[in-house]
Structures are given as C-alpha cells and as structure tokens.
Write a protein that holds these residues in place. Structure first.
Motif, PDB file in Angstrom:
ATOM      1  N   GLY A  27      13.552 -43.889 -79.184  1.00 30.76           N
ATOM      2  CA  GLY A  27      13.432 -42.556 -78.602  1.00 30.76           C
ATOM      3  C   GLY A  27      14.563 -41.640 -79.033  1.00 30.76           C
ATOM      4  O   GLY A  27      14.337 -40.460 -79.335  1.00 30.76           O
ATOM      5  N   SER A  28      15.786 -42.158 -79.082  1.00 32.97           N
ATOM      6  CA  SER A  28      16.941 -41.361 -79.499  1.00 32.97           C
ATOM      7  C   SER A  28      16.787 -40.896 -80.929  1.00 32.97           C
ATOM      8  O   SER A  28      17.028 -39.725 -81.263  1.00 32.97           O
ATOM      9  N   PHE A  29      16.387 -41.836 -81.795  1.00 35.91           N
ATOM     10  CA  PHE A  29      16.229 -41.530 -83.212  1.00 35.91           C
ATOM     11  C   PHE A  29      15.229 -40.406 -83.418  1.00 35.91           C
ATOM     12  O   PHE A  29      15.509 -39.429 -84.124  1.00 35.91           O
ATOM     13  N   TRP A  30      14.067 -40.518 -82.795  1.00 32.17           N
ATOM     14  CA  TRP A  30      13.002 -39.532 -83.014  1.00 32.17           C
ATOM     15  C   TRP A  30      13.222 -38.241 -82.241  1.00 32.17           C
ATOM     16  O   TRP A  30      12.786 -37.174 -82.672  1.00 32.17           O
ATOM     17  N   SER A  48      25.038 -35.895 -82.303  1.00 33.22           N
ATOM     18  CA  SER A  48      25.531 -37.193 -82.774  1.00 33.22           C
ATOM     19  C   SER A  48      26.028 -38.119 -81.670  1.00 33.22           C
ATOM     20  O   SER A  48      25.976 -39.345 -81.815  1.00 33.22           O
ATOM     21  N   MET A  49      26.508 -37.574 -80.553  1.00 36.79           N
ATOM     22  CA  MET A  49      27.099 -38.405 -79.509  1.00 36.79           C
ATOM     23  C   MET A  49      26.062 -39.086 -78.618  1.00 36.79           C
ATOM     24  O   MET A  49      26.415 -39.867 -77.736  1.00 36.79           O
ATOM     25  N   ILE A  50      24.786 -38.810 -78.852  1.00 31.73           N
ATOM     26  CA  ILE A  50      23.727 -39.428 -78.045  1.00 31.73           C
ATOM     27  C   ILE A  50      23.803 -40.948 -78.134  1.00 31.73           C
ATOM     28  O   ILE A  50      23.568 -41.661 -77.153  1.00 31.73           O
ATOM     29  N   TRP A  51      24.184 -41.464 -79.308  1.00 28.22           N
ATOM     30  CA  TRP A  51      24.252 -42.911 -79.507  1.00 28.22           C
ATOM     31  C   TRP A  51      25.370 -43.525 -78.678  1.00 28.22           C
ATOM     32  O   TRP A  51      25.207 -44.601 -78.091  1.00 28.22           O
ATOM     33  N   TYR A  52      26.499 -42.838 -78.606  1.00 31.30           N
ATOM     34  CA  TYR A  52      27.631 -43.367 -77.852  1.00 31.30           C
ATOM     35  C   TYR A  52      27.393 -43.255 -76.345  1.00 31.30           C
ATOM     36  O   TYR A  52      27.846 -44.107 -75.578  1.00 31.30           O
ATOM     37  N   VAL A  53      26.692 -42.206 -75.943  1.00 25.75           N
ATOM     38  CA  VAL A  53      26.351 -42.056 -74.518  1.00 25.75           C
ATOM     39  C   VAL A  53      25.514 -43.247 -74.067  1.00 25.75           C
ATOM     40  O   VAL A  53      25.778 -43.870 -73.032  1.00 25.75           O
ATOM     41  N   LEU A  54      24.491 -43.589 -74.857  1.00 28.31           N
ATOM     42  CA  LEU A  54      23.606 -44.700 -74.511  1.00 28.31           C
ATOM     43  C   LEU A  54      24.286 -46.049 -74.708  1.00 28.31           C
ATOM     44  O   LEU A  54      23.970 -47.017 -74.010  1.00 28.31           O
ATOM     45  N   ALA A  55      25.213 -46.121 -75.675  1.00 22.55           N
ATOM     46  CA  ALA A  55      25.958 -47.366 -75.871  1.00 22.55           C
ATOM     47  C   ALA A  55      26.834 -47.650 -74.653  1.00 22.55           C
ATOM     48  O   ALA A  55      27.045 -48.804 -74.280  1.00 22.55           O
ATOM     49  N   ASP A  56      27.336 -46.584 -74.010  1.00 18.92           N
ATOM     50  CA  ASP A  56      28.162 -46.721 -72.811  1.00 18.92           C
ATOM     51  C   ASP A  56      27.328 -47.039 -71.577  1.00 18.92           C
ATOM     52  O   ASP A  56      27.736 -47.826 -70.727  1.00 18.92           O
ATOM     53  N   ASP A  57      26.166 -46.416 -71.491  1.00 22.58           N
ATOM     54  CA  ASP A  57      25.323 -46.589 -70.300  1.00 22.58           C
ATOM     55  C   ASP A  57      23.854 -46.504 -70.713  1.00 22.58           C
ATOM     56  O   ASP A  57      23.310 -45.426 -70.912  1.00 22.58           O
ATOM     57  N   LYS A  58      23.218 -47.665 -70.807  1.00 24.90           N
ATOM     58  CA  LYS A  58      21.823 -47.705 -71.260  1.00 24.90           C
ATOM     59  C   LYS A  58      20.843 -47.194 -70.206  1.00 24.90           C
ATOM     60  O   LYS A  58      19.662 -47.009 -70.502  1.00 24.90           O
ATOM     61  N   SER A  59      21.331 -46.950 -68.986  1.00 25.96           N
ATOM     62  CA  SER A  59      20.441 -46.447 -67.932  1.00 25.96           C
ATOM     63  C   SER A  59      20.206 -44.942 -68.038  1.00 25.96           C
ATOM     64  O   SER A  59      19.310 -44.405 -67.403  1.00 25.96           O
ATOM     65  N   PRO A  92      18.724 -41.630 -69.308  1.00 26.96           N
ATOM     66  CA  PRO A  92      17.511 -41.261 -70.055  1.00 26.96           C
ATOM     67  C   PRO A  92      17.873 -40.597 -71.383  1.00 26.96           C
ATOM     68  O   PRO A  92      18.929 -39.963 -71.502  1.00 26.96           O
ATOM     69  N   VAL A  93      16.989 -40.733 -72.367  1.00 31.44           N
ATOM     70  CA  VAL A  93      17.255 -40.209 -73.708  1.00 31.44           C
ATOM     71  C   VAL A  93      17.497 -38.705 -73.694  1.00 31.44           C
ATOM     72  O   VAL A  93      18.444 -38.214 -74.324  1.00 31.44           O
ATOM     73  N   ILE A  94      16.661 -37.972 -72.968  1.00 31.76           N
ATOM     74  CA  ILE A  94      16.802 -36.511 -72.941  1.00 31.76           C
ATOM     75  C   ILE A  94      18.134 -36.117 -72.307  1.00 31.76           C
ATOM     76  O   ILE A  94      18.826 -35.211 -72.780  1.00 31.76           O
ATOM     77  N   SER A 125      25.407 -35.068 -74.954  1.00 36.10           N
ATOM     78  CA  SER A 125      25.986 -34.937 -76.292  1.00 36.10           C
ATOM     79  C   SER A 125      26.250 -33.477 -76.627  1.00 36.10           C
ATOM     80  O   SER A 125      27.328 -33.121 -77.110  1.00 36.10           O
ATOM     81  N   LYS A 126      25.281 -32.629 -76.356  1.00 37.76           N
ATOM     82  CA  LYS A 126      25.447 -31.200 -76.642  1.00 37.76           C
ATOM     83  C   LYS A 126      26.524 -30.576 -75.765  1.00 37.76           C
ATOM     84  O   LYS A 126      27.273 -29.705 -76.217  1.00 37.76           O
ATOM     85  N   GLN A 127      26.596 -31.058 -74.521  1.00 35.29           N
ATOM     86  CA  GLN A 127      27.569 -30.485 -73.597  1.00 35.29           C
ATOM     87  C   GLN A 127      28.999 -30.837 -73.998  1.00 35.29           C
ATOM     88  O   GLN A 127      29.892 -29.979 -74.003  1.00 35.29           O
ATOM     89  N   ILE A 128      29.237 -32.094 -74.365  1.00 31.95           N
ATOM     90  CA  ILE A 128      30.615 -32.507 -74.656  1.00 31.95           C
ATOM     91  C   ILE A 128      31.083 -32.072 -76.050  1.00 31.95           C
ATOM     92  O   ILE A 128      32.288 -31.991 -76.301  1.00 31.95           O
ATOM     93  N   THR A 129      30.131 -31.793 -76.963  1.00 31.25           N
ATOM     94  CA  THR A 129      30.529 -31.355 -78.311  1.00 31.25           C
ATOM     95  C   THR A 129      30.620 -29.841 -78.429  1.00 31.25           C
ATOM     96  O   THR A 129      31.092 -29.329 -79.453  1.00 31.25           O
ATOM     97  N   LYS A 130      30.209 -29.120 -77.402  1.00 30.53           N
ATOM     98  CA  LYS A 130      30.246 -27.662 -77.450  1.00 30.53           C
ATOM     99  C   LYS A 130      31.681 -27.168 -77.639  1.00 30.53           C
ATOM    100  O   LYS A 130      32.586 -27.533 -76.896  1.00 30.53           O
ATOM    101  N   GLY A 131      31.872 -26.380 -78.696  1.00 27.19           N
ATOM    102  CA  GLY A 131      33.196 -25.854 -78.992  1.00 27.19           C
ATOM    103  C   GLY A 131      34.065 -26.794 -79.810  1.00 27.19           C
ATOM    104  O   GLY A 131      35.209 -26.462 -80.129  1.00 27.19           O
ATOM    105  N   HIS A 132      33.520 -27.966 -80.152  1.00 33.10           N
ATOM    106  CA  HIS A 132      34.313 -28.954 -80.889  1.00 33.10           C
ATOM    107  C   HIS A 132      33.640 -29.368 -82.207  1.00 33.10           C
ATOM    108  O   HIS A 132      34.063 -30.350 -82.823  1.00 33.10           O
ATOM    109  N   THR A 133      32.600 -28.649 -82.592  1.00 36.20           N
ATOM    110  CA  THR A 133      31.841 -29.051 -83.783  1.00 36.20           C
ATOM    111  C   THR A 133      32.688 -28.992 -85.054  1.00 36.20           C
ATOM    112  O   THR A 133      32.556 -29.855 -85.926  1.00 36.20           O
TER     113      THR A 133
END
Length: 280
Positions: A125-128, A190-201, A203-205, A211-219
C-alpha cells in the motif's frame, strides 16, 4: 532542524561493529533485484548483439524471432512482477533493519530484510500510494510540456524564429520544473517507510500525511543529505557494485536519524501522533 554531519556521524557510530547484518541484508536485497532483472537483460543484449549483424539477423526463422520476442516479454513481465509484488516488502524490511541499527538494537539479523512480508499489505500500500501521488503530480506538468513541445515543433516547421525561441525557453523551464517537482514530492513522501517501520499499526494514508508534516520546510536539507552520498555511490558503482553494500546501510541509517529528529520536533515525547488532514 537536523544536522547532516551529525546524522551521518551517528549512523557510523551505530553501525560500528554491527555492519554484518545490514551489509548482508543489502546483499540479499540487491541480489534478488539483480536475479529478477537478469533474464530481461540477457535476452535484450543477445538480441542487440545478433541484430547488429544484419546478415545473421536475416537468417533468423520466424519461429526464432517469435521465441525471442516472447522470451523478452515474459522476462519483462517477471521483472515487473518482482517490482510490484516483492520489492515493496523488501524495501520495508530494509527500513526496519535500518531503524533497529539506529536505535542500537543488539540482536540484529540479515533476515530482517524479509520482515516487510509480515506487513505485506502496508508495504504494498505504501509503495503504490506514493507512486499514485507522484504520478498525479507529474501529470500536472507533463501535459503542459507536451503541448509546449508540440507548439515548438510547429514553430520550427513554420520558420518562426521568435516563437521557436520562446517555446524552447518555456519547454526548458517546464522540464526543469517537472524534475524539481518529482524530487520535491519524493522527499516529502520518503519518510512514510520509516513511520511504518517504527509503528506498523499506523494506517498508510496517515503515515503519508505524517511524512509530509515532518518534512515540511526541510526538503532542501533532506535533498542535500541525499546529495552527500553521491560520491560514495559513484565509488560503490566503480567497485563493480561491491561498495554499495556498505553505502546503502550508511545512507539508510543516516536518513532514519534525520527522520527521528524531524519526528521528535513535530511530535514531542508523550504527545500522540494525530492523523493530520489529507492535504497536498
């Protein structure tokens, strides 16, 4: 704000004495990808070699040509099947392994690369989900590029030098914007993978939105972090790919360190990570 040097320094410190599992994991990841891609490349280069000799190519029977075509199609389908069905889980496994290294977990195993299959649905789901949004953003500039290049071609045929120059400049600007947009969105997601790696519970969305929230202003800083590994990656390629076995874990653990800093800044300890609104 995370510091690139600090993230990389911490990565090397975490990897010290623990390279075996990440390197073997990277080897498994790259080897499976190579095995999946090898049949297509073997057939492709065989056809390329044979067709370079026109006389020899003309001597092919229709059956031989058909078999070559079917073989190439089948090998391509095999590789695409790997990309669609297997690669996402391996990517998730590599991220989970990187997270364990960064968190100084003692019991490390290269088998962790297969742990993504335990959360196969979310890996896929994350990939697609990332691919879908990236493609949608690409389309916003892809269509204008096609239209602009079509007008530019018409200008060339009509010998309209002024219009040709304007369209050429506009096409260049749109193409640059096109690639910038891909890079920008890829970093934001890109951080979606690390979010799920930390907590698989999670949801993908929701993971995507975090990921978008924590990378905002740091791209830009994250982009520079990516660039800082280019030299090592070139050396890895020049070493016939052997060096990539070490560069991969080094890069992934460094990126996890950056993720952790951004995550803790956006969501202080003891504060629940709430699902942000789905926005673009």
């Amino acid at each position: 704000m995370f510091k690139i040097k600090e993230c990389k320094k911490q990565a090397l410190a975490s990897l010290k004495g623990k390279w075996k599992a990440p390197v073997l994991g990277q080897l498994i990841y790259l080897a499976l990808t190579l095995v999946a891609f090898a049949p297509y490349m073997i057939i492709y280069f065989n056809i390329l070699r044979q067709t370079s000799n026109i006389v020899y190519y003309d001597s092919y029977s229709p059956v031989t040509v058909m078999l070559l075509g079917v073989g190439m199609l089948f090998s391509l389908i095999l590789y695409m099947g790997y990309i669609v069905c297997i690669l996402p889980a391996l990517m998730m496994g590599m991220m989970k392994l990187s997270a364990k290294v960064a968190n100084n977990v003692e019991d490390l195993s290269c088998k962790e690369v297969f742990s993504g299959f335990k959360m196969y649905g979310k890996s896929l789901g994350s990939f697609w989900w990332v691919y879908l949004w990236t493609m949608l953003w690409m389309m916003t500039l892809y269509v204008p590029i096609i239209i602009t290049m079509s007008i530019s071609t018409a200008a060339v045929l009509s010998n309209n030098v002024v219009l040709e120059l304007i369209m050429a400049i506009l096409s260049l600007v749109l193409i640059i914007g096109f690639y910038w947009l891909i890079i920008y969105k890829s970093i934001r997601y890109s951080m979606i993978w690390y979010v799920l790696a930390d907590d698989k519970s999670v949801p993908v969305i929701q993971a995507m939105n975090i990921s978008k929230q924590i990378t905002k202003g740091h791209t830009l800083k994250l982009f520079l972090l990516n660039l800082s590994f280019i030299g090592w990656e070139i050396l890895g390629i020049l070493s016939l790919g052997v060096g990539l076995l070490w560069v991969g874990p080094y890069s992934q653990v460094s990126h996890y360190n950056a993720y952790r800093v951004l995550r803790d800044a956006a969501f202080p300890k003891n504060e629940e990570i709430a699902a942000p609104q789905i926005t673009e």
